[in-house]
Design an enzyme around this catalytic site. Structure first.
Site, PDB file in Angstrom:
ATOM      1  N   GLU A  19       0.837  -1.202   0.000  1.00  0.00           N
ATOM      2  CA  GLU A  19       0.000   0.000   0.000  1.00  0.00           C
ATOM      3  C   GLU A  19       0.865   1.243   0.000  1.00  0.00           C
ATOM      4  O   GLU A  19       1.888   1.278   0.681  1.00  0.00           O
ATOM      5  CB  GLU A  19      -0.841   0.061   1.285  1.00  0.00           C
ATOM      6  CG  GLU A  19      -2.032  -0.825   1.294  1.00  0.00           C
ATOM      7  CD  GLU A  19      -2.694  -0.864   2.670  1.00  0.00           C
ATOM      8  OE1 GLU A  19      -3.778  -1.426   2.756  1.00  0.00           O
ATOM      9  OE2 GLU A  19      -2.120  -0.342   3.648  1.00  0.00           O
ATOM     10  N   LYS A  21       1.976   4.781   1.307  1.00  0.00           N
ATOM     11  CA  LYS A  21       1.841   5.426   2.606  1.00  0.00           C
ATOM     12  C   LYS A  21       1.564   6.900   2.333  1.00  0.00           C
ATOM     13  O   LYS A  21       2.463   7.658   1.991  1.00  0.00           O
ATOM     14  CB  LYS A  21       3.133   5.257   3.399  1.00  0.00           C
ATOM     15  CG  LYS A  21       2.965   5.462   4.868  1.00  0.00           C
ATOM     16  CD  LYS A  21       4.240   5.030   5.591  1.00  0.00           C
ATOM     17  CE  LYS A  21       4.283   5.624   6.989  1.00  0.00           C
ATOM     18  NZ  LYS A  21       4.232   7.090   6.992  1.00  0.00           N
ATOM     19  N   ASP A  23       0.773  10.693   2.983  1.00  0.00           N
ATOM     20  CA  ASP A  23       1.238  11.611   4.009  1.00  0.00           C
ATOM     21  C   ASP A  23       0.113  12.559   4.414  1.00  0.00           C
ATOM     22  O   ASP A  23      -0.232  13.478   3.683  1.00  0.00           O
ATOM     23  CB  ASP A  23       2.423  12.403   3.435  1.00  0.00           C
ATOM     24  CG  ASP A  23       3.223  13.075   4.518  1.00  0.00           C
ATOM     25  OD1 ASP A  23       3.011  12.745   5.698  1.00  0.00           O
ATOM     26  OD2 ASP A  23       4.055  13.927   4.176  1.00  0.00           O
ATOM     27  N   ARG A  42      -5.279  10.230  15.514  1.00  0.00           N
ATOM     28  CA  ARG A  42      -4.428   9.231  16.143  1.00  0.00           C
ATOM     29  C   ARG A  42      -2.992   9.584  15.870  1.00  0.00           C
ATOM     30  O   ARG A  42      -2.619   9.855  14.749  1.00  0.00           O
ATOM     31  CB  ARG A  42      -4.689   7.859  15.532  1.00  0.00           C
ATOM     32  CG  ARG A  42      -5.807   7.108  16.191  1.00  0.00           C
ATOM     33  CD  ARG A  42      -5.788   5.691  15.705  1.00  0.00           C
ATOM     34  NE  ARG A  42      -4.570   5.024  16.127  1.00  0.00           N
ATOM     35  CZ  ARG A  42      -4.460   4.340  17.247  1.00  0.00           C
ATOM     36  NH1 ARG A  42      -5.467   4.229  18.045  1.00  0.00           N
ATOM     37  NH2 ARG A  42      -3.339   3.750  17.560  1.00  0.00           N
ATOM     38  N   GLU A  80      -5.993   7.642   6.619  1.00  0.00           N
ATOM     39  CA  GLU A  80      -5.175   8.848   6.581  1.00  0.00           C
ATOM     40  C   GLU A  80      -5.969   9.933   5.857  1.00  0.00           C
ATOM     41  O   GLU A  80      -6.377   9.743   4.716  1.00  0.00           O
ATOM     42  CB  GLU A  80      -3.880   8.522   5.811  1.00  0.00           C
ATOM     43  CG  GLU A  80      -2.781   9.520   5.969  1.00  0.00           C
ATOM     44  CD  GLU A  80      -1.924   9.280   7.221  1.00  0.00           C
ATOM     45  OE1 GLU A  80      -2.241   8.360   8.010  1.00  0.00           O
ATOM     46  OE2 GLU A  80      -0.963  10.037   7.403  1.00  0.00           O
ATOM     47  N   TYR A 132      -6.551   2.309   5.499  1.00  0.00           N
ATOM     48  CA  TYR A 132      -5.477   1.317   5.443  1.00  0.00           C
ATOM     49  C   TYR A 132      -5.581   0.236   6.515  1.00  0.00           C
ATOM     50  O   TYR A 132      -4.675  -0.582   6.660  1.00  0.00           O
ATOM     51  CB  TYR A 132      -4.102   1.987   5.509  1.00  0.00           C
ATOM     52  CG  TYR A 132      -3.876   2.805   6.754  1.00  0.00           C
ATOM     53  CD1 TYR A 132      -3.582   2.186   7.965  1.00  0.00           C
ATOM     54  CD2 TYR A 132      -3.961   4.186   6.726  1.00  0.00           C
ATOM     55  CE1 TYR A 132      -3.382   2.919   9.112  1.00  0.00           C
ATOM     56  CE2 TYR A 132      -3.761   4.940   7.869  1.00  0.00           C
ATOM     57  CZ  TYR A 132      -3.471   4.302   9.060  1.00  0.00           C
ATOM     58  OH  TYR A 132      -3.282   5.033  10.202  1.00  0.00           O
ATOM     59  N   LYS A 205       2.260  -5.508   3.861  1.00  0.00           N
ATOM     60  CA  LYS A 205       1.559  -6.197   4.945  1.00  0.00           C
ATOM     61  C   LYS A 205       1.295  -7.650   4.583  1.00  0.00           C
ATOM     62  O   LYS A 205       1.061  -7.956   3.415  1.00  0.00           O
ATOM     63  CB  LYS A 205       0.198  -5.522   5.200  1.00  0.00           C
ATOM     64  CG  LYS A 205       0.314  -4.104   5.682  1.00  0.00           C
ATOM     65  CD  LYS A 205      -1.042  -3.431   5.770  1.00  0.00           C
ATOM     66  CE  LYS A 205      -0.855  -2.025   6.330  1.00  0.00           C
ATOM     67  NZ  LYS A 205      -2.095  -1.239   6.257  1.00  0.00           N
ATOM     68  N   LYS A 229      10.324   3.631   3.610  1.00  0.00           N
ATOM     69  CA  LYS A 229      10.241   5.066   3.346  1.00  0.00           C
ATOM     70  C   LYS A 229      11.048   5.415   2.104  1.00  0.00           C
ATOM     71  O   LYS A 229      12.178   4.969   1.954  1.00  0.00           O
ATOM     72  CB  LYS A 229      10.801   5.829   4.548  1.00  0.00           C
ATOM     73  CG  LYS A 229       9.871   6.923   5.044  1.00  0.00           C
ATOM     74  CD  LYS A 229      10.387   7.474   6.359  1.00  0.00           C
ATOM     75  CE  LYS A 229      10.107   8.953   6.516  1.00  0.00           C
ATOM     76  NZ  LYS A 229       8.773   9.414   6.317  1.00  0.00           N
ATOM     77  N   CYS A 323       8.277  48.514   7.110  1.00  0.00           N
ATOM     78  CA  CYS A 323       8.123  48.016   5.749  1.00  0.00           C
ATOM     79  C   CYS A 323       9.426  48.253   4.984  1.00  0.00           C
ATOM     80  O   CYS A 323       9.929  49.371   4.962  1.00  0.00           O
ATOM     81  CB  CYS A 323       6.967  48.741   5.067  1.00  0.00           C
ATOM     82  SG  CYS A 323       6.858  48.404   3.311  1.00  0.00           S
ATOM     83  N   CYS A 326       8.513  51.035   1.952  1.00  0.00           N
ATOM     84  CA  CYS A 326       8.155  52.437   2.185  1.00  0.00           C
ATOM     85  C   CYS A 326       8.638  52.949   3.540  1.00  0.00           C
ATOM     86  O   CYS A 326       8.575  54.140   3.806  1.00  0.00           O
ATOM     87  CB  CYS A 326       6.645  52.626   2.074  1.00  0.00           C
ATOM     88  SG  CYS A 326       5.741  51.919   3.455  1.00  0.00           S
ATOM     89  N   CYS A 341       2.519  46.032   6.565  1.00  0.00           N
ATOM     90  CA  CYS A 341       2.841  47.438   6.403  1.00  0.00           C
ATOM     91  C   CYS A 341       1.554  48.214   6.658  1.00  0.00           C
ATOM     92  O   CYS A 341       0.499  47.876   6.139  1.00  0.00           O
ATOM     93  CB  CYS A 341       3.344  47.694   4.986  1.00  0.00           C
ATOM     94  SG  CYS A 341       3.450  49.436   4.577  1.00  0.00           S
ATOM     95  N   CYS A 346       1.392  52.459   0.487  1.00  0.00           N
ATOM     96  CA  CYS A 346       2.707  51.852   0.261  1.00  0.00           C
ATOM     97  C   CYS A 346       2.835  51.399  -1.194  1.00  0.00           C
ATOM     98  O   CYS A 346       1.945  50.751  -1.733  1.00  0.00           O
ATOM     99  CB  CYS A 346       2.873  50.658   1.194  1.00  0.00           C
ATOM    100  SG  CYS A 346       4.328  49.670   0.869  1.00  0.00           S
TER     101      CYS A 346
HETATM  102 ZN   LIG Z   1       5.105  49.730   2.927  1.00  0.00          ZN
END
Ligand SMILES: [Zn+2]
Length: 491
Positions: A19, A21, A23, A42, A80, A132, A205, A229, A323, A326, A341, A346
């Site tokens: 399977e 995995k 993320d 979990r 997941e 899974y 598995k 992995k 900023c 400016c 800012c 600006c």
């Molecule tokens: Zn600015």
């Protein structure tokens, strides 16, 4: 792995399931008599938060199982929660358009969405689940892991025939022997970029539940499964400079400029640092050697600083309180991660605002690109939106790298954008929290700019789909005489 299996159960044959995995965020779903009763996060083998109401909003988690599994008195499914990369990119673009901080990666986005306090927000997020495992079933109808997964998919975890998850499920394979499993592992690794979601490895598995039971588990892991992995897509590089950009909403966003480095076929020369908190958390400094990771098509991020390589003269990075464009004071409201800012005039903000004004989904002014906006602002030809419409072809033709023909095109595109309608204009103005969707609701509700300008905050927040935060922002925007003057100029 197989040798270990054979030692544990001598003389037996094993069938395996491979399977991907995925993320994301691990969750456990408890069904009683086919009805979803409880959902929890979990982590590290422990139950975390109760997120039942949020998980109920995920489209591909059935509230009721159909088919034979509905008769189980209790059934706990593991899965997941994840986000497809395409959906993730779209979500981030939307958040940015509304002036909010984007997520660093799909995993954070999925986890953040599941842990929301308000299930309506979770519902608006493009979440999916990859199941899974079954940790508990009463009575237990399953002989094999692959059979359990198939039955669960059939009972509601896989949607219509067009469900994109079918592409992901294709990576779940039953193999007659370990050699076959190894071939599948290699195949998944070679095509990991085509899966469409972040996948950091594979799990092999033992298929037969009865064998799984006899193999048992250690305190941490089941003995009948092994995770492989994928090699991480990481590299080290040196931060030459931490650059601060100023966005349309005035947000100061830091980016690390790196010595170019190759990761999985792409040359990386910048990495996102998100905000001041992230810089502080990682304690990144200019001159530091850092470990960076590239996941999917997302801009790479920094995992950590390699302390041993820090130059001796290095000093902590001081996030600017002004900023950088400016010089106005940058303000970070209590409890927020972004400093902005405070100068609404600006020039950095103006440039970003003009670019946003012209994008396809807003006023759709073709040819109004970065180079043009840069010059229009620097030459003081444009100081507000309405100035765009006052430009003539002769003035435009004087801009660098803009030939007579392009100047005419830009002129026509600008003039042609006048009749785009209220909804798109509202989005184009770049009012904080007013994305395309909110703009459409407001336009629909009020029908004219005049009526919207007069709308009190309390009235705005009554509208379905407009929360208090949006109402406050819209009312604040229209209270500013300068904003009203600018809009008047646009008529
Ligand atoms: Zn600015």
């Amino acid at each position: 792995f197989e040798a270990r299996m054979k030692r544990a159960l001598p003389g037996e044959q094993f069938t395996y399931v491979v399977e991907p995995k995925v993320d994301g965020l691990s969750v456990a779903l408890l069904y009683e008599h086919g009805r979803l009763e409880r959902g929890a996060t979990r982590g590290d083998g422990r139950y975390g938060e109760d997120v039942t109401h949020n998980l109920m909003t995920v489209r591909s988690i059935p509230r009721h199982l159909h088919g034979p599994l509905a008769t189980c008195t209790a059934l706990e499914v593991r899965g997941e929660i994840f986000m497809w990369r395409q959906a993730f990119d779209k979500l981030n673009r939307g958040l940015e358009a509304e002036g909010e901080a984007p997520f660093a990666n799909p995993r954070n986005a999925a986890a953040g969405s599941v842990r929301q306090k308000d299930p309506r927000i979770t519902a608006s997020r493009p979440l999916d689940i990859f199941i899974y495992g079954v940790s508990y079933a009463e009575p237990d109808p399953f002989k094999g892991h692959s059979q359990a997964m198939e039955q669960l998919l059939a009972s509601g975890f896989l949607l219509d025939p067009k469900d994109r998850k079918r592409t992901l499920e294709r990576y779940r394979r039953r193999c007659a022997d370990i050699e076959g499993a190894i071939v599948v592992c290699r195949e998944v690794e070679a095509t990991r970029d085509e899966i469409g979601c972040d996948c950091d490895g594979v799990v092999v598995k033992v298929d037969a539940i009865e064998q799984q039971r006899r193999l048992g588990s250690t305190t941490h892991h089941p003995r009948w499964a092994i995770a492989y992995k994928f090699p991480a897509r990481q590299a080290t590089s040196i931060i030459r400079k931490i650059d601060i950009n100023v966005g349309r909403t005035g947000a100061l966003t830091p980016t690390a400029l790196l010595d170019p480095v190759e990761i999985a076929g792409a040359t990386i020369s910048r990495a996102t640092l998100h905000n001041a908190d992230e810089i502080e958390r990682l304690d990144v400094r200019e001159g530091d050697t850092v470990l960076i990771e590239r996941a999917g098509d997302v801009i790479p991020h920094i995992l950590r600083v390699i302390q041993e390589k820090r130059p001796s003269h290095s000093t902590p990075f001081r996030f600017p309180t002004q900023c950088p464009i400016c010089g106005a004071e940058a303000f970070r409201p209590e409890g927020e991660v972004v400093s902005r800012c405070t100068n609404s005039a600006c020039l950095a903000r103006l440039k970003e605002s003009l670019l946003h004004f012209g994008v396809r989904r807003a006023m759709d002014i073709e040819h109004l690109g970065e180079a043009v906006v840069e010059q229009l602002v620097d030459r003081t030809l444009v100081r507000e939106f309405a100035d765009l419409y006052r430009l003539d072809v002769a003035t435009l033709a004087e801009l660098e790298r803009l030939a007579q023909k392009s100047a005419t095109n830009l002129y026509n595109a600008t003039q042609g954008s006048k009749g785009r309608g209220l909804s798109r204009l509202l989005f184009a103005l770049g009012i904080r929290y007013v994305g395309e969707h909110v703009a459409a609701i407001l336009a629909q509700h009020y029908g004219s700019m005049d009526r919207l300008e007069q709308a009190p905050e309390a009235e705005l927040s009554e509208i379905y789909g407009i929360g208090p935060r949006i109402a406050q922002s819209v009312a604040l925007y229209f209270r500013q005489p300068e904003n009203r003057r600018q809009i008047k100029q646009l008529r």
